[in-house]
Scaffold this active site. Structure first.
Site, PDB file in Angstrom:
ATOM      1  N   HIS A   1       0.854  -1.186   0.000  1.00 37.40           N
ATOM      2  CA  HIS A   1       0.000   0.000   0.000  1.00 37.40           C
ATOM      3  C   HIS A   1       0.891   1.237   0.000  1.00 37.40           C
ATOM      4  CE1 HIS A   1      -3.826  -2.005   1.873  1.00 37.40           C
ATOM      5  NE2 HIS A   1      -3.316  -2.724   0.875  1.00 37.40           N
TER       6      HIS A   1
ATOM      7  N   CYS B   1      -6.321   1.893   5.741  1.00 35.27           N
ATOM      8  CA  CYS B   1      -7.001   0.680   6.185  1.00 35.27           C
ATOM      9  C   CYS B   1      -6.502   0.313   7.588  1.00 35.27           C
ATOM     10  CB  CYS B   1      -6.738  -0.469   5.210  1.00 35.27           C
ATOM     11  SG  CYS B   1      -5.037  -1.071   5.209  1.00 35.27           S
TER      12      CYS B   1
ATOM     13  N   CYS C   1      -2.710  -0.499   7.595  1.00 31.63           N
ATOM     14  CA  CYS C   1      -1.844   0.673   7.465  1.00 31.63           C
ATOM     15  C   CYS C   1      -1.937   1.588   8.678  1.00 31.63           C
ATOM     16  CB  CYS C   1      -2.184   1.437   6.192  1.00 31.63           C
ATOM     17  SG  CYS C   1      -1.684   0.558   4.695  1.00 31.63           S
TER      18      CYS C   1
ATOM     19  N   GLU D   1       1.022   3.768   1.892  1.00 39.02           N
ATOM     20  CA  GLU D   1       1.543   4.116   3.207  1.00 39.02           C
ATOM     21  C   GLU D   1       2.776   3.285   3.560  1.00 39.02           C
ATOM     22  OE1 GLU D   1      -3.069   4.311   3.566  1.00 39.02           O
ATOM     23  OE2 GLU D   1      -1.572   3.187   2.424  1.00 39.02           O
TER      24      GLU D   1
END
Length: 159
Positions: free
Chosen positions: A53, A83, A86, A55
């Site tokens: 992701h 999410c 993360c 992040e």
């Protein structure tokens, strides 16, 4: 460049790169003392990794550059509410602030589906700011998934 909106525009540029690469269009930038020090977008498909992701990609780059995992004093700007995975990572990395655009009531960890920073016993509580350039952040996501649905019907490319 110094406002939340300015930095979110930079995260949106990363989200656009993700969309062009047929990745879910999430972009992120990390800022320290008013300067962007890392930027990334989703690379889940390219890396065949659930943890790629935006992040995580920003954090990995910072860890390599700094030789440390502690991000005290850093702000992360991300186009979609992080999410749960993360958000947990950002808390553990000790980001001082998390700023996001599009809210995610179904899967967000900063007040959407859950409020991880607000849980009792959490040792680090970043400041959370949501809804920055929310319409622009939502629109890039809507456009992407509209193309994905159309491609599914036509079996053509997203681009």
């Amino acid at each position: 460049m110094s406002s939340d909106s300015d930095f979110m525009r930079e995260a949106l540029r990363e989200a656009e790169l993700a969309a062009l690469a047929d990745e879910v269009p999430v972009g992120a930038v990390a800022v320290k003392d008013g300067v962007i020090v890392s930027r990334a977008h989703n690379l889940v498909e390219a890396r065949h990794s659930v943890s790629a992701h935006a992040e995580f990609e920003v954090l990995r780059a910072l860890e390599r550059e700094l030789g440390d995992w502690r991000m005290t004093g850093y702000t992360l700007y991300v186009t979609k509410e992080p999410c749960l995975m993360c958000t947990g990572m950002l808390i553990n990395a000790r980001f001082s602030r998390i700023v996001f655009g599009q809210r995610d009531p179904a899967g967000g960890g900063c007040g959407g589906a859950a409020d991880l920073p607000g849980l009792p016993g959490v040792l680090w509580r970043p400041e959370i700011t949501g809804g920055v350039l929310e319409e622009a952040c939502s629109q890039i996501m809507k456009s992407f998934f509209s193309r994905v649905r159309a491609r599914g019907k036509n079996k053509g490319s997203v681009q």
